[in-house]
Write a protein that holds these residues in place. Structure first.
Motif, PDB file in Angstrom:
ATOM      1  N   VAL A   1       0.481  -1.278   0.054  1.00  0.00           N
ATOM      2  CA  VAL A   1       0.068   0.215   0.052  1.00  0.00           C
ATOM      3  C   VAL A   1       1.215   1.213   0.072  1.00  0.00           C
ATOM      4  O   VAL A   1       2.081   1.535   0.690  1.00  0.00           O
ATOM      5  N   ILE A   2       1.037   2.672  -1.102  1.00  0.00           N
ATOM      6  CA  ILE A   2       1.790   3.670  -1.009  1.00  0.00           C
ATOM      7  C   ILE A   2       0.817   4.700  -1.008  1.00  0.00           C
ATOM      8  O   ILE A   2       1.376   5.254  -0.524  1.00  0.00           O
ATOM      9  N   GLY A   3      -0.332   4.214  -0.033  1.00  0.00           N
ATOM     10  CA  GLY A   3      -1.270   5.670   0.093  1.00  0.00           C
ATOM     11  C   GLY A   3      -2.145   5.139   0.666  1.00  0.00           C
ATOM     12  O   GLY A   3      -2.998   4.114   0.672  1.00  0.00           O
ATOM     13  N   MET A   4      -3.416   6.070   1.304  1.00  0.00           N
ATOM     14  CA  MET A   4      -4.373   5.946   2.031  1.00  0.00           C
ATOM     15  C   MET A   4      -5.522   6.438   1.605  1.00  0.00           C
ATOM     16  O   MET A   4      -5.716   8.241   1.686  1.00  0.00           O
ATOM     17  N   PRO A   5      -6.725   5.827   1.490  1.00  0.00           N
ATOM     18  CA  PRO A   5      -6.825   4.702   1.373  1.00  0.00           C
ATOM     19  C   PRO A   5      -6.279   4.282   0.213  1.00  0.00           C
ATOM     20  O   PRO A   5      -6.250   4.336  -1.239  1.00  0.00           O
ATOM     21  N   SER A   6      -6.475   2.645  -0.217  1.00  0.00           N
ATOM     22  CA  SER A   6      -6.068   1.914  -1.371  1.00  0.00           C
ATOM     23  C   SER A   6      -6.556   1.172  -1.195  1.00  0.00           C
ATOM     24  O   SER A   6      -6.944   0.201  -0.748  1.00  0.00           O
ATOM     25  N   SER A   7      -7.157   0.793  -2.826  1.00  0.00           N
ATOM     26  CA  SER A   7      -8.362  -0.149  -2.362  1.00  0.00           C
ATOM     27  C   SER A   7      -8.079  -0.812  -3.976  1.00  0.00           C
ATOM     28  O   SER A   7      -6.957  -0.805  -4.901  1.00  0.00           O
ATOM     29  N   TYR A   8      -8.359  -2.782  -4.011  1.00  0.00           N
ATOM     30  CA  TYR A   8      -7.855  -3.251  -5.014  1.00  0.00           C
ATOM     31  C   TYR A   8      -9.845  -4.510  -5.763  1.00  0.00           C
ATOM     32  O   TYR A   8     -10.485  -4.720  -4.633  1.00  0.00           O
ATOM     33  N   LEU A   9      -9.504  -4.553  -6.834  1.00  0.00           N
ATOM     34  CA  LEU A   9     -10.519  -5.023  -7.157  1.00  0.00           C
ATOM     35  C   LEU A   9     -10.155  -6.101  -7.698  1.00  0.00           C
ATOM     36  O   LEU A   9      -9.270  -6.474  -8.830  1.00  0.00           O
ATOM     37  N   VAL A  10     -10.267  -7.496  -7.314  1.00  0.00           N
ATOM     38  CA  VAL A  10     -10.293  -8.955  -7.971  1.00  0.00           C
ATOM     39  C   VAL A  10     -11.317  -9.834  -8.451  1.00  0.00           C
ATOM     40  O   VAL A  10     -12.277  -9.449  -8.297  1.00  0.00           O
ATOM     41  N   GLY A  11     -11.200 -10.044  -9.577  1.00  0.00           N
ATOM     42  CA  GLY A  11     -12.401 -11.235  -9.716  1.00  0.00           C
ATOM     43  C   GLY A  11     -12.363 -12.455  -9.700  1.00  0.00           C
ATOM     44  O   GLY A  11     -11.155 -12.827  -8.746  1.00  0.00           O
ATOM     45  N   PRO A  12     -12.627 -13.215 -10.043  1.00  0.00           N
ATOM     46  CA  PRO A  12     -13.312 -14.695  -9.191  1.00  0.00           C
ATOM     47  C   PRO A  12     -12.061 -15.207  -9.391  1.00  0.00           C
ATOM     48  O   PRO A  12     -12.316 -16.355  -8.755  1.00  0.00           O
ATOM     49  N   ASP A  13     -11.630 -15.645 -10.619  1.00  0.00           N
ATOM     50  CA  ASP A  13     -10.597 -15.965 -10.573  1.00  0.00           C
ATOM     51  C   ASP A  13      -9.442 -15.443  -9.725  1.00  0.00           C
ATOM     52  O   ASP A  13      -7.863 -16.366 -10.145  1.00  0.00           O
ATOM     53  N   GLY A  14      -9.535 -14.901  -9.177  1.00  0.00           N
ATOM     54  CA  GLY A  14      -8.218 -14.276  -8.317  1.00  0.00           C
ATOM     55  C   GLY A  14      -7.128 -13.238  -9.083  1.00  0.00           C
ATOM     56  O   GLY A  14      -6.269 -12.561  -8.135  1.00  0.00           O
ATOM     57  N   GLU A  15      -7.902 -12.587 -10.546  1.00  0.00           N
ATOM     58  CA  GLU A  15      -6.588 -11.260 -10.725  1.00  0.00           C
ATOM     59  C   GLU A  15      -7.067 -10.109 -10.521  1.00  0.00           C
ATOM     60  O   GLU A  15      -8.629 -10.023 -10.353  1.00  0.00           O
ATOM     61  N   VAL A  16      -5.880  -9.134  -9.818  1.00  0.00           N
ATOM     62  CA  VAL A  16      -6.669  -8.345  -9.597  1.00  0.00           C
ATOM     63  C   VAL A  16      -6.979  -7.421 -10.849  1.00  0.00           C
ATOM     64  O   VAL A  16      -6.356  -6.857 -11.594  1.00  0.00           O
ATOM     65  N   LYS A  17      -7.585  -6.736 -10.555  1.00  0.00           N
ATOM     66  CA  LYS A  17      -8.507  -5.491 -11.877  1.00  0.00           C
ATOM     67  C   LYS A  17      -8.061  -4.494 -11.890  1.00  0.00           C
ATOM     68  O   LYS A  17      -7.908  -4.059 -12.852  1.00  0.00           O
ATOM     69  N   LEU A  18      -8.457  -4.226 -10.335  1.00  0.00           N
ATOM     70  CA  LEU A  18      -8.352  -2.366 -10.178  1.00  0.00           C
ATOM     71  C   LEU A  18      -7.267  -2.242  -9.076  1.00  0.00           C
ATOM     72  O   LEU A  18      -8.188  -2.693  -7.989  1.00  0.00           O
ATOM     73  N   VAL A  19      -6.528  -1.220  -9.317  1.00  0.00           N
ATOM     74  CA  VAL A  19      -5.769  -0.772  -8.354  1.00  0.00           C
ATOM     75  C   VAL A  19      -6.449   0.736  -8.341  1.00  0.00           C
ATOM     76  O   VAL A  19      -6.405   1.057  -8.519  1.00  0.00           O
ATOM     77  N   HIS A  20      -6.649   0.774  -7.168  1.00  0.00           N
ATOM     78  CA  HIS A  20      -7.033   2.637  -6.771  1.00  0.00           C
ATOM     79  C   HIS A  20      -6.794   3.075  -5.687  1.00  0.00           C
ATOM     80  O   HIS A  20      -6.800   2.813  -4.248  1.00  0.00           O
ATOM     81  N   MET A  21      -5.529   4.166  -5.513  1.00  0.00           N
ATOM     82  CA  MET A  21      -6.022   5.216  -4.275  1.00  0.00           C
ATOM     83  C   MET A  21      -6.129   6.313  -4.385  1.00  0.00           C
ATOM     84  O   MET A  21      -6.410   6.769  -5.167  1.00  0.00           O
ATOM     85  N   GLY A  22      -6.028   6.516  -3.102  1.00  0.00           N
ATOM     86  CA  GLY A  22      -6.793   7.587  -2.769  1.00  0.00           C
ATOM     87  C   GLY A  22      -8.419   8.102  -2.426  1.00  0.00           C
ATOM     88  O   GLY A  22      -9.063   7.434  -3.144  1.00  0.00           O
ATOM     89  N   PHE A  23      -9.396   8.803  -2.135  1.00  0.00           N
ATOM     90  CA  PHE A  23     -10.558   9.457  -3.104  1.00  0.00           C
ATOM     91  C   PHE A  23     -11.213  10.370  -2.952  1.00  0.00           C
ATOM     92  O   PHE A  23     -10.877  10.641  -2.281  1.00  0.00           O
ATOM     93  N   ARG A  24     -11.099  11.170  -4.166  1.00  0.00           N
ATOM     94  CA  ARG A  24     -12.092  12.131  -4.671  1.00  0.00           C
ATOM     95  C   ARG A  24     -13.512  11.307  -5.087  1.00  0.00           C
ATOM     96  O   ARG A  24     -13.741  11.015  -5.373  1.00  0.00           O
ATOM     97  N   SER A  25     -14.157  13.365  -5.551  1.00  0.00           N
ATOM     98  CA  SER A  25     -15.493  13.078  -6.088  1.00  0.00           C
ATOM     99  C   SER A  25     -15.469  13.005  -6.826  1.00  0.00           C
ATOM    100  O   SER A  25     -14.865  13.475  -7.834  1.00  0.00           O
ATOM    101  N   GLY A  26     -15.844  11.116  -7.657  1.00  0.00           N
ATOM    102  CA  GLY A  26     -16.091  10.840  -9.048  1.00  0.00           C
ATOM    103  C   GLY A  26     -15.420   9.427  -9.121  1.00  0.00           C
ATOM    104  O   GLY A  26     -16.271   9.172 -10.265  1.00  0.00           O
ATOM    105  N   ASP A  27     -14.864   9.783  -8.389  1.00  0.00           N
ATOM    106  CA  ASP A  27     -14.283   8.312  -8.076  1.00  0.00           C
ATOM    107  C   ASP A  27     -15.147   7.290  -7.835  1.00  0.00           C
ATOM    108  O   ASP A  27     -14.576   6.139  -8.190  1.00  0.00           O
ATOM    109  N   MET A  28     -15.816   7.219  -7.252  1.00  0.00           N
ATOM    110  CA  MET A  28     -16.797   6.189  -7.131  1.00  0.00           C
ATOM    111  C   MET A  28     -17.493   5.690  -8.704  1.00  0.00           C
ATOM    112  O   MET A  28     -18.136   4.192  -8.796  1.00  0.00           O
ATOM    113  N   ASP A  29     -17.672   6.382  -9.742  1.00  0.00           N
ATOM    114  CA  ASP A  29     -17.702   5.964 -11.230  1.00  0.00           C
ATOM    115  C   ASP A  29     -17.066   5.168 -11.354  1.00  0.00           C
ATOM    116  O   ASP A  29     -17.698   4.396 -11.992  1.00  0.00           O
ATOM    117  N   ILE A  30     -16.046   5.194 -11.558  1.00  0.00           N
ATOM    118  CA  ILE A  30     -14.823   4.520 -12.278  1.00  0.00           C
ATOM    119  C   ILE A  30     -14.661   3.342 -11.051  1.00  0.00           C
ATOM    120  O   ILE A  30     -15.051   2.486 -12.122  1.00  0.00           O
TER     121      ILE A  30
END
Lengths: 169, 71
Positions: A128-157
Motif C-alpha cells: 500500500v503506497i497511500g491511504m485509502p488504497s483499494s483492489y478489485l479482484v475477479g473471481p479468478d483471483g486476478e487484480v482488475k483495478l488498483v485505486h489509490m485515494g478517494f476524490r469526488s467522482g471516483d465512485m463512478d470509476i
C-alpha cells in the motif's frame, strides 16, 4: 578475504536489504493470500481462501484518514447494490489501537466484512503506497483495478470496474 | 588500510537503513494530538494571530489533513 570479494559481499548484502521491501500489488497480478482477525471480537477470521471464487473489493482504511471515512458509506451502498450478483467488500482497518476503528464503526455501521490489521502486515504485503488504497479482484483471483485515494467522482470509476468484473462472472 | 576504509563505508551504508520511512498505514501516529507542535489549539491560534500582527506573515507552522498523503 580480498578487497574484490569484500566489495561483492557488501553489494550483495545491500541489494538484499534494499530488495527486501515489499513490491506493490499491481493490476493483472494474483491476489496475495491473507488471513486476518475480524475487527469485531468473537467474529470469524477473514481469509482470502474463504473468499475464493468471488468478486472482491478490498479496501485499506483507517479512522484518521478523512477520504477513507468519506468512501466507506458509499462502499456500503455499492455492497447492497451488487451483493446479490456476487460482490464481497473487505475493508481492512489498519488502526492501532483497533478501538479507534471500532469507534467510527459505532457511528457508521457497515454491512460488509471488516478485518483488522493493526500491525500493517496485510498492508505491507499489498504494498500500500497511500491511504485509502483499494483492489478489485475477479473471481479468478486476478487484480482488475488498483485505486489509490478517494476524490469526488471516483465512485463512478470504481462502480464501472465492479460492473465489468461482475459481468465476467 | 583500504580494506578498513571499505568496511567502514559498508558499515556507514548499512546504518542508513536504520532511517526507515513512515509507512502509509502508520501515518495515524503522526495525526495524534500528542504529535502536534502546539498542544493547545486555541492558544496556538492566538499565538499565530499575534505573530501575524507583528511580522505581517503567517503559515508554515502546521498543515491540515490526517497525514494519509492521499489528497
Amino acid at each position: 578475504m580480498s578487497i574484490k570479494q569484500t566489495m561483492k559481499t557488501t553489494i550483495a548484502l545491500l541489494a538484499m536489504i534494499l530488495g527486501s521491501s515489499a513490491l506493490a500489488v499491481e493490476e493483472g497480478e494474483q491476489l496475495p493470500s491473507f488471513s486476518l482477525a475480524n475487527i469485531y471480537p468473537g467474529q470469524p477470521t477473514i481469509s482470502s481462501a474463504g473468499l475464493a471464487g468471488k468478486t472482491l473489493y478490498i479496501d485499506f482504511w483507517a479512522s484518521w484518514c478523512a477520504p477513507c471515512l468519506t468512501s466507506l458509506p458509499l462502499y456500503n451502498e455499492m455492497y447492497h447494490k451488487y451483493k446479490d450478483q456476487g460482490l464481497e467488500i473487505i475493508a481492512i482497518n489498519v488502526d492501532n489501537p483497533i478501538e479507534d476503528g471500532l469507534d467510527f464503526l459505532e457511528d457508521t455501521p457497515l454491512d460488509f466484512l471488516i478485518p483488522s490489521d493493526p500491525e500493517g502486515d496485510a498492508a505491507e504485503m499489498f504494498g500500500v503506497i497511500g491511504m485509502p488504497s483499494s483492489y478489485l479482484v475477479g473471481p479468478d483471483g486476478e487484480v482488475k483495478l488498483v485505486h489509490m485515494g478517494f476524490r469526488s467522482g471516483d465512485m463512478d470509476i470504481i462502480e464501472a470496474a465492479v460492473q465489468s468484473a461482475l459481468a465476467g462472472n | 588500510m583500504r580494506l578498513l576504509r571499505l568496511l567502514g563505508f559498508a558499515g556507514l551504508l548499512l546504518s542508513v537503513t536504520a532511517c526507515t520511512q513512515v509507512q502509509p498505514w502508520e501515518r495515524g501516529y503522526l495525526a495524534r494530538p500528542e504529535m502536534a507542535w502546539k498542544a493547545d489549539v486555541l492558544e496556538g491560534a492566538l499565538n499565530d494571530h499575534i505573530f501575524f500582527s507583528k511580522e505581517a506573515s503567517s503559515g508554515g507552522s502546521s498543515a491540515a489533513g490526517g497525514g494519509c498523503g492521499c489528497n
